[in-house]
Design a protein around this motif. Sequence first.
Motif, PDB file in Angstrom:
ATOM      1  N   GLU B 107      37.405  67.478  42.647  1.00  0.00           N
ATOM      2  CA  GLU B 107      36.789  68.060  43.853  1.00  0.00           C
ATOM      3  C   GLU B 107      35.442  68.612  43.421  1.00  0.00           C
ATOM      4  O   GLU B 107      35.359  69.305  42.410  1.00  0.00           O
ATOM      5  CB  GLU B 107      37.622  69.227  44.392  1.00  0.00           C
ATOM      6  CG  GLU B 107      38.864  68.841  45.143  1.00  0.00           C
ATOM      7  CD  GLU B 107      39.624  70.101  45.573  1.00  0.00           C
ATOM      8  OE1 GLU B 107      39.022  70.967  46.250  1.00  0.00           O
ATOM      9  OE2 GLU B 107      40.803  70.229  45.208  1.00  0.00           O
ATOM     10  N   ARG B 124      35.336  71.225  40.451  1.00  0.00           N
ATOM     11  CA  ARG B 124      35.946  72.526  40.761  1.00  0.00           C
ATOM     12  C   ARG B 124      36.472  73.268  39.528  1.00  0.00           C
ATOM     13  O   ARG B 124      36.191  74.455  39.349  1.00  0.00           O
ATOM     14  CB  ARG B 124      37.091  72.296  41.750  1.00  0.00           C
ATOM     15  CG  ARG B 124      37.878  73.535  42.084  1.00  0.00           C
ATOM     16  CD  ARG B 124      38.862  73.268  43.209  1.00  0.00           C
ATOM     17  NE  ARG B 124      39.699  74.432  43.463  1.00  0.00           N
ATOM     18  CZ  ARG B 124      40.472  74.572  44.537  1.00  0.00           C
ATOM     19  NH1 ARG B 124      40.508  73.612  45.458  1.00  0.00           N
ATOM     20  NH2 ARG B 124      41.196  75.664  44.709  1.00  0.00           N
ATOM     21  N   ALA B 176      34.551  72.056  49.553  1.00  0.00           N
ATOM     22  CA  ALA B 176      33.842  71.058  48.757  1.00  0.00           C
ATOM     23  C   ALA B 176      32.438  70.842  49.308  1.00  0.00           C
ATOM     24  O   ALA B 176      32.138  71.213  50.450  1.00  0.00           O
ATOM     25  CB  ALA B 176      34.627  69.759  48.768  1.00  0.00           C
TER      26      ALA B 176
END
Lengths: 314, 314
Positions: B107, B124, B176
């Motif tokens: 992500e 992430r 995101a």
Amino acid sequence: MSLTNLDLVNECDGFPYYETNPDVYLARVESYYELCISGYDYALGFMLPAVAEVFRGVPHWELDDEEQTLTLTEGNDAASRTAAIDKTLLAVRSTGHFKVLDKWRNEMYPVYGLNKELLFSVERSASPLFGVVTYGVHLTAYVKKNGETWVWIPRRAKTKQTYGGMLDNAVAGGMATGETAYESMVRECGEEASLSEELVRKLVKPVGCITYFSVRGEKAGGETGLLQPEVEYVYDLELPEDVILKPNDDEVEEFYLMSVDQVKTAMAQGEFKPNCALVMIDFFIRHGYLTAENEKDYIEIVQRLHRRFEFPTL
Amino acid sequence: MSLTNLDLVNECDGFPYYETNPDVYLARVESYYELCISGYDYALGFMLPAVAEVFRGVPHWELDDEEQTLTLTEGNDAASRTAAIDKTLLAVRSTGHFKVLDKWRNEMYPVYGLNKELLFSVERSASPLFGVVTYGVHLTAYVKKNGETWVWIPRRAKTKQTYGGMLDNAVAGGMATGETAYESMVRECGEEASLSEELVRKLVKPVGCITYFSVRGEKAGGETGLLQPEVEYVYDLELPEDVILKPNDDEVEEFYLMSVDQVKTAMAQGEFKPNCALVMIDFFIRHGYLTAENEKDYIEIVQRLHRRFEFPTL
């Protein structure tokens, strides 16, 4: 003139931030004197050097140009410190030196220490000279009609010395020593908007507080550049349609019932008293009228409505 | 164990403040490296020296021990910077050096500049290595029964790698690159709580955001001491009594309908994932359950739920 919401925040929260602008912040802070009291090793406010200078040689005060501190040396509890400060202020007032003291209010504002203890109280009109944190209550009264929100907005009397003729929150007031936020709000609702105590106690809802660090400008009256970190406890009051707000004294000219868009337009035109515009912004955020999608400065605005201070708060 | 609400805030907002503790703050900040990109003269995050060290000699990166900066030298737009960072991270991940990268999510999280422009995106799981600001959405779903508020609270699956078995907000998720807060929230409501999109769009209300600066501890998983300034957009969803929340995946074990007092008790017992406890505190403040009269740290809590960062935000 069309002001953004961030412009409105800048007007009230004009003191620089260390986090985002350390050089500007430090240059500003280094130009001030710190207000202190004997036995406590932290500052209670920032003072302009020209203000601190007036306390030079005055009994019960010590001005340290090296440390840039003004320290109250008299008193070992709140009562004795308060008496010493009051005595000095009355003497200074009689000289006519400070314009802000011409609006002497005979209201005492509390100043707290790191343990949330009352350190002293100070005459309201003098609090910006010392730069201490002050406390108030602001209420937004509104009505829901067919799912739409209508906000009760008063216009300040044109004769008011500060922000005369500007738009305001339904109810607002300063908190004196010994008052709780809630009781202060209930009292002001009767005094300022003719609302019955029973109705207010039944319907009023505490919804947070806003905090900002102002640098006083022309419209505040008196000396400019004085520093004013403020806490405003914020309340919502959803009223039935049949309750009509009306002035109860000569401080308010008239109450309007305005749509959200009308309030936004008046804010953008600079018609609101600056800190009342911030209360409206907070209201619009909490009620979903200002969002991450329609307000480009959303995060910064939310953060700056809740500024942390250099000084203890209650 | 009985935690105060301020204890809960301290757990999430553990980074020192310049305003209240300049010496501690400066000592901490001086121990970090700043993450920078070529052509921009401000920091985007704070990094532990041991993390920055790993980038020494790596192509496209410049480690300056004098200035204590790690600068990405490659790329002149978001796409090229993102590609360069990703390439480095994939190589670092393959060495197994950082535990946080074992939970690679695929992500991409956005990092913004001072003009709110997207500077780059970063995987992430790597965002806490760089100490960049991350964004998420948290929703409180609740029901009113006879004037009393009941809150839908899920328990995280015991098997979850982070904060397994702890209580959570009804819906929460990271944002995101390219997602708006609102659309991200609508999507997560379906994924995490089986709520219909139509119902959510009709009833969900954006009510602000909370911002805090975490220092990662054991329970977050991976390396400790990593820095994580976070923005969580906050939503309220008042549901009709007949809507029942249920898990839609194996990340949630069960949903409970808890009274305000039950939630408060569980928070005091440390049963909530830390940032979800903060969302509950914000909810209780906005809904009048926590007040200046019943919460002694009211002002500090409100301020610290809305911390201003050293880095740009959207």
